[in-house]
Enzyme design. Sequence first.
Site, short mmCIF file in Angstrom:
data_model
loop_
_atom_site.label_atom_id
_atom_site.label_comp_id
_atom_site.label_asym_id
_atom_site.label_seq_id
_atom_site.Cartn_x
_atom_site.Cartn_y
_atom_site.Cartn_z
N THR A 74 32.51 5.67 -39.35
CA THR A 74 31.63 6.70 -38.80
C THR A 74 31.79 6.80 -37.29
OG1 THR A 74 30.04 6.11 -40.49
CG2 THR A 74 29.22 7.46 -38.67
N TYR A 109 25.93 -4.77 -51.31
CA TYR A 109 27.03 -5.10 -50.40
C TYR A 109 27.11 -6.57 -49.98
CZ TYR A 109 24.71 -5.46 -45.77
OH TYR A 109 23.99 -5.86 -44.68
N HIS A 163 28.14 3.12 -33.61
CA HIS A 163 27.73 3.14 -35.02
C HIS A 163 27.42 1.72 -35.52
CE1 HIS A 163 27.57 4.09 -39.28
NE2 HIS A 163 28.52 3.21 -39.52
N ARG A 178 19.96 -5.22 -40.08
CA ARG A 178 19.74 -6.64 -39.78
C ARG A 178 18.96 -6.78 -38.48
NH1 ARG A 178 24.99 -5.83 -41.01
NH2 ARG A 178 25.51 -5.85 -38.80
N ASP A 214 38.82 2.00 -45.27
CA ASP A 214 37.85 2.55 -44.32
C ASP A 214 37.54 1.50 -43.27
OD1 ASP A 214 36.18 4.49 -43.27
OD2 ASP A 214 34.47 3.93 -44.51
MN MN Z 1 32.71 4.93 -43.77
#
Ligand code: MN
Length: 415
Positions: A345, A245, A134, A143, A127
């Site tokens: 996205t 993450y 985005h 952030r 991905d």
């Molecule tokens: Mn994605």
Amino acid sequence: MTTSTPSTSWLDLPVDHPYGLATLPYGVFSLPHEDPRVGVRIGDFVLDASAVAAYGDPGDGPDLAKAWRTPSLNAFLDLGAPVWAIAREWLTEVLSNPVHRERTAPHLIPINNVDLHLPIVVADYVDFYASEHHATNVGSIFRPDSEALTPNWKHLPIGYHGRAGTVVVSGTDVVRPIGQRKPPTEPAPLFGPSMRLDIEAELGFVVGGATQLGTRVSVDDAGAHLFGVVPFNDWSARDIQAWEYVPLGPFLGKSFASSIGAWITPLAALEHAKTALPQQDPKPLDYLLGRDLYGLDIDIEVSLNGTVVSRPPYASMYWSPTQMLAHLTVNGASLRSGDLFASGTVSGPEDDQRGSLLELTWSGKEPLALPDGTTREFLEDGDTVTMTYTAAGQGDSRIALGEVTGTILPAVPID
Ligand code: MN
């Protein structure tokens, strides 16, 4: 070899039909009590592709009938770009030249009579994160005290490897994921169903033709491996994602399910949809440059329980799919037929062009109002999200790339 697209068909389809001869997407279908096999969509019918390949001689040898008599497109993808072109020319001939009518008509099945399946066995799945709008929105939300775009963003198409085995076909229900999340107000992580379940409207790219380990694919060679595009919804659990993450990237917040459309539209159908990229400044390194750089005039319509909530424009994406593939292989990583990569996205510059609820509600601060009087920050159980894709065709026409839809089921109870 030259390919021309006849404007009419013995099927009497209007020239500008969204699933006319200019589109011809591939999928995998089955009839009751029969094995799944490759089909081609034309109008509101599915053409049983292996049947028509068997009675003709498309090209000089490739056994399309055999490849199309399998329950995925992988064998066909493995035949390579020259055979994809021969196949498309043959399908166009069969569906347009009246001499083929009598023997072809019995192999057209009304689309409502078939079951559609996952069209490829997904080999590897990557991905990307190729929308500047985005990436800027997400950077601002996650952030707020740093630059919205990370320092690497305009130098390389950022991506991560996702989970190929949980890519599902449109229509598959999605069970709400369970995991760890740590709201800022809590001293320790909580365990339970995700409370911030989201969508990501993306475009998937299906790769065909294997390459050797240790070699790379250039921008200008990427076209030989880019078979087609597919609607793509990268379901995302934002609370699980936000906690897990750092520093290695997306993991369980993404891997529970990713949905793709049932129809893969060949890049060959998108010649009229190719657009110029936004200006890339600073200039990328040489390995990301070439002649074959393009955006795509593809519009996405995102609906939540039947209400359109966004219209993301793919033409606003920063990186070309050829650059994404060149970057994916620059370290010598090999390709396999059935590899799938997604764009990230798709969000345009306008508020109503954002491709995720994270952005549409600005992390839940500005809930969406739905016509039934309810509001949404993120998805609730029972919600259905449908993304519908069209691309620029000849003249003013648009071709249909199909849809990807899914409904959220409640989390599996925790003992
Ligand atoms: Mn994605």
